[in-house]
Scaffold this active site. Sequence first.
Site, PDB file in Angstrom:
ATOM      1  N   ARG A  21       0.834  -1.211   0.000  1.00  0.00           N
ATOM      2  CA  ARG A  21       0.000   0.000   0.000  1.00  0.00           C
ATOM      3  C   ARG A  21       0.863   1.253   0.000  1.00  0.00           C
ATOM      4  O   ARG A  21       0.330   2.372  -0.036  1.00  0.00           O
ATOM      5  CB  ARG A  21      -0.882   0.036   1.241  1.00  0.00           C
ATOM      6  N   SER A  22       2.181   1.092   0.064  1.00  0.00           N
ATOM      7  CA  SER A  22       3.049   2.266   0.166  1.00  0.00           C
ATOM      8  C   SER A  22       2.965   3.186  -1.053  1.00  0.00           C
ATOM      9  O   SER A  22       3.003   4.411  -0.882  1.00  0.00           O
ATOM     10  CB  SER A  22       4.495   1.837   0.424  1.00  0.00           C
ATOM     11  N   LYS A  71      14.126  -6.779   4.659  1.00  0.00           N
ATOM     12  CA  LYS A  71      14.484  -5.819   5.713  1.00  0.00           C
ATOM     13  C   LYS A  71      15.810  -6.145   6.408  1.00  0.00           C
ATOM     14  O   LYS A  71      16.547  -5.243   6.789  1.00  0.00           O
ATOM     15  CB  LYS A  71      13.361  -5.730   6.748  1.00  0.00           C
ATOM     16  N   ASP A 108       9.254   1.410  11.861  1.00  0.00           N
ATOM     17  CA  ASP A 108       8.056   0.621  12.205  1.00  0.00           C
ATOM     18  C   ASP A 108       7.596   0.890  13.645  1.00  0.00           C
ATOM     19  O   ASP A 108       6.393   1.001  13.918  1.00  0.00           O
ATOM     20  CB  ASP A 108       8.320  -0.873  12.017  1.00  0.00           C
ATOM     21  N   ALA A 135       6.691 -12.957  17.720  1.00  0.00           N
ATOM     22  CA  ALA A 135       8.110 -12.618  17.866  1.00  0.00           C
ATOM     23  C   ALA A 135       8.796 -12.513  16.509  1.00  0.00           C
ATOM     24  O   ALA A 135       9.982 -12.780  16.379  1.00  0.00           O
ATOM     25  CB  ALA A 135       8.810 -13.655  18.748  1.00  0.00           C
ATOM     26  N   GLY A 136       8.051 -12.100  15.486  1.00  0.00           N
ATOM     27  CA  GLY A 136       8.616 -11.899  14.149  1.00  0.00           C
ATOM     28  C   GLY A 136       9.252 -10.523  14.036  1.00  0.00           C
ATOM     29  O   GLY A 136       9.524  -9.854  15.041  1.00  0.00           O
ATOM     30  N   GLY A 137       9.472 -10.097  12.818  1.00  0.00           N
ATOM     31  CA  GLY A 137      10.130  -8.819  12.581  1.00  0.00           C
ATOM     32  C   GLY A 137       9.332  -7.657  13.126  1.00  0.00           C
ATOM     33  O   GLY A 137       9.896  -6.719  13.714  1.00  0.00           O
ATOM     34  N   ILE A 223      -1.704  -5.305  14.682  1.00  0.00           N
ATOM     35  CA  ILE A 223      -0.985  -4.690  13.560  1.00  0.00           C
ATOM     36  C   ILE A 223      -1.512  -5.202  12.221  1.00  0.00           C
ATOM     37  O   ILE A 223      -1.181  -4.661  11.177  1.00  0.00           O
ATOM     38  CB  ILE A 223       0.545  -4.823  13.683  1.00  0.00           C
ATOM     39  N   TYR A 225      -4.154  -5.261   9.403  1.00  0.00           N
ATOM     40  CA  TYR A 225      -5.185  -4.284   9.011  1.00  0.00           C
ATOM     41  C   TYR A 225      -6.063  -4.785   7.870  1.00  0.00           C
ATOM     42  O   TYR A 225      -6.807  -4.015   7.263  1.00  0.00           O
ATOM     43  CB  TYR A 225      -4.578  -2.910   8.714  1.00  0.00           C
ATOM     44  N   GLY A 246      -4.761  -1.444  12.905  1.00  0.00           N
ATOM     45  CA  GLY A 246      -3.355  -1.451  12.480  1.00  0.00           C
ATOM     46  C   GLY A 246      -3.023  -0.592  11.277  1.00  0.00           C
ATOM     47  O   GLY A 246      -1.840  -0.414  10.959  1.00  0.00           O
TER      48      GLY A 246
HETATM   49  P1  ATR Z   1       6.477 -10.423  10.686  1.00  0.00           P
HETATM   50  O1  ATR Z   1       7.913 -10.234  10.322  1.00  0.00           O
HETATM   51  O2  ATR Z   1       5.526  -9.647   9.801  1.00  0.00           O
HETATM   52  O3  ATR Z   1       6.199 -10.178  12.128  1.00  0.00           O
HETATM   53  P2  ATR Z   1       6.764 -13.315  10.737  1.00  0.00           P
HETATM   54  O4  ATR Z   1       8.206 -13.163  11.024  1.00  0.00           O
HETATM   55  O5  ATR Z   1       6.345 -14.280   9.691  1.00  0.00           O
HETATM   56  O6  ATR Z   1       6.095 -11.938  10.324  1.00  0.00           O
HETATM   57  O7  ATR Z   1       6.016 -13.641  12.105  1.00  0.00           O
HETATM   58  C1  ATR Z   1       4.725 -14.100  12.141  1.00  0.00           C
HETATM   59  C2  ATR Z   1       4.304 -14.288  13.598  1.00  0.00           C
HETATM   60  O8  ATR Z   1       3.023 -14.913  13.609  1.00  0.00           O
HETATM   61  C3  ATR Z   1       5.237 -15.201  14.382  1.00  0.00           C
HETATM   62  O9  ATR Z   1       5.266 -14.764  15.719  1.00  0.00           O
HETATM   63  C4  ATR Z   1       4.531 -16.542  14.248  1.00  0.00           C
HETATM   64  O10 ATR Z   1       4.841 -17.467  15.263  1.00  0.00           O
HETATM   65  P3  ATR Z   1       6.106 -18.486  15.090  1.00  0.00           P
HETATM   66  O11 ATR Z   1       7.320 -17.683  15.436  1.00  0.00           O
HETATM   67  O12 ATR Z   1       5.827 -19.573  16.061  1.00  0.00           O
HETATM   68  O13 ATR Z   1       6.075 -18.945  13.669  1.00  0.00           O
HETATM   69  C5  ATR Z   1       3.091 -16.122  14.358  1.00  0.00           C
HETATM   70  N1  ATR Z   1       2.162 -17.120  13.832  1.00  0.00           N
HETATM   71  C6  ATR Z   1       1.907 -17.382  12.540  1.00  0.00           C
HETATM   72  N2  ATR Z   1       0.988 -18.382  12.428  1.00  0.00           N
HETATM   73  C7  ATR Z   1       0.666 -18.758  13.705  1.00  0.00           C
HETATM   74  C8  ATR Z   1      -0.215 -19.723  14.275  1.00  0.00           C
HETATM   75  N3  ATR Z   1      -0.970 -20.531  13.505  1.00  0.00           N
HETATM   76  N4  ATR Z   1      -0.296 -19.814  15.626  1.00  0.00           N
HETATM   77  C9  ATR Z   1       0.461 -19.018  16.423  1.00  0.00           C
HETATM   78  N5  ATR Z   1       1.320 -18.071  15.933  1.00  0.00           N
HETATM   79  C10 ATR Z   1       1.421 -17.949  14.600  1.00  0.00           C
END
Ligand code: ATR
Length: 280
Positions: A21-22, A71, A108, A135-137, A223, A225, A246
């Site tokens: 969307r940027s 990133k 971010d 705990a992703g990015g 986050i 949206y 978000g």
């Molecule tokens: P981003 O960088 O956008 O944060 P990401 O790195 O793909 O995206 O992270 C996705 C998040 O959603 C992670 O915290 C992921 O959990 P895992 O680290 O265990 O993979 C979480 N997530 C995705 N699908 C999930 C599910 N079905 N149940 C619980 N957590 C989920």
Amino acid sequence: MMLSGKARVAGVMGWPVSHSRSPRLHGFWLREHGIDGAYVPLPVRPEDFAAAVRALPKLGFAGANVTVPHKEAALAACDEVSPLARRIGAVNTLVCRPDGSLWGDNTDGFGFLENLRAGCPGWRPEAGPAVVLGAGGAARAVVAALLDAGCPQVRLTNRTRDRAAELAADLGGAIEVVAWEERRAALAGAGLLVNTTTLGMTGAPPLDLALDPLPAAALVTDIVYAPLVTDLLARAQARGNAVVDGLGMLLHQGRPGFEAWFGVRPEVTPALRAAVLGDA
Ligand code: ATR
């Protein structure tokens, strides 16, 4: 407006980038301010990223945003990065400096906090512990921003516990890693609940989390949206919690880059929200 030969150019590097969307976001601001400039999608394959990013200054770009999956690679490609981007381990905003070097920052977390401040003026990061799901990015930027803003404690919970532990070790500070199975109990006494997982996104399963221990005064944000009102936000709103969607995080994270590239400090308005949201 018609571009001149002096037009300033920026864009968003991603793969895929067609859903970003940027271009709508920056295109709105460029039109709003009548700026002689352009902001374009830049589809770049992962294997081509290092060469593509080095080409930005050579092509006279003012800079670029960086999105999935580049990133982390962007951090490595910069000549200099902000201390915050280094801590998070990712760059989302590149600025080409006059000497041809690349500077990188991560906006971010700024976008996240500005969205909450604008959407819920009564909320204070210092007011109480924050529960962060995921705990992703995105979670890295959110947790760093909360701690830097004075949040007394972040309760971090992720399906894959090791990833949460790694995030906590990298960022340091008052982060308590909570087992995913204990996420409901972690809500007790919290001032903020943030979903940074993909759960609740269109096409993904909903977030399975009963909200009953969460104080009525806590703010809830997602986050995600798409949809704008996730199941989490709808349930939080129904029990009387303040909620912030978000979309604003995306809008606010774009402001520092736009100002660096085009020299105007842009605002987030209802008209901008509508334009970026469009019909999808
Ligand atoms: P981003 O960088 O956008 O944060 P990401 O790195 O793909 O995206 O992270 C996705 C998040 O959603 C992670 O915290 C992921 O959990 P895992 O680290 O265990 O993979 C979480 N997530 C995705 N699908 C999930 C599910 N079905 N149940 C619980 N957590 C989920």
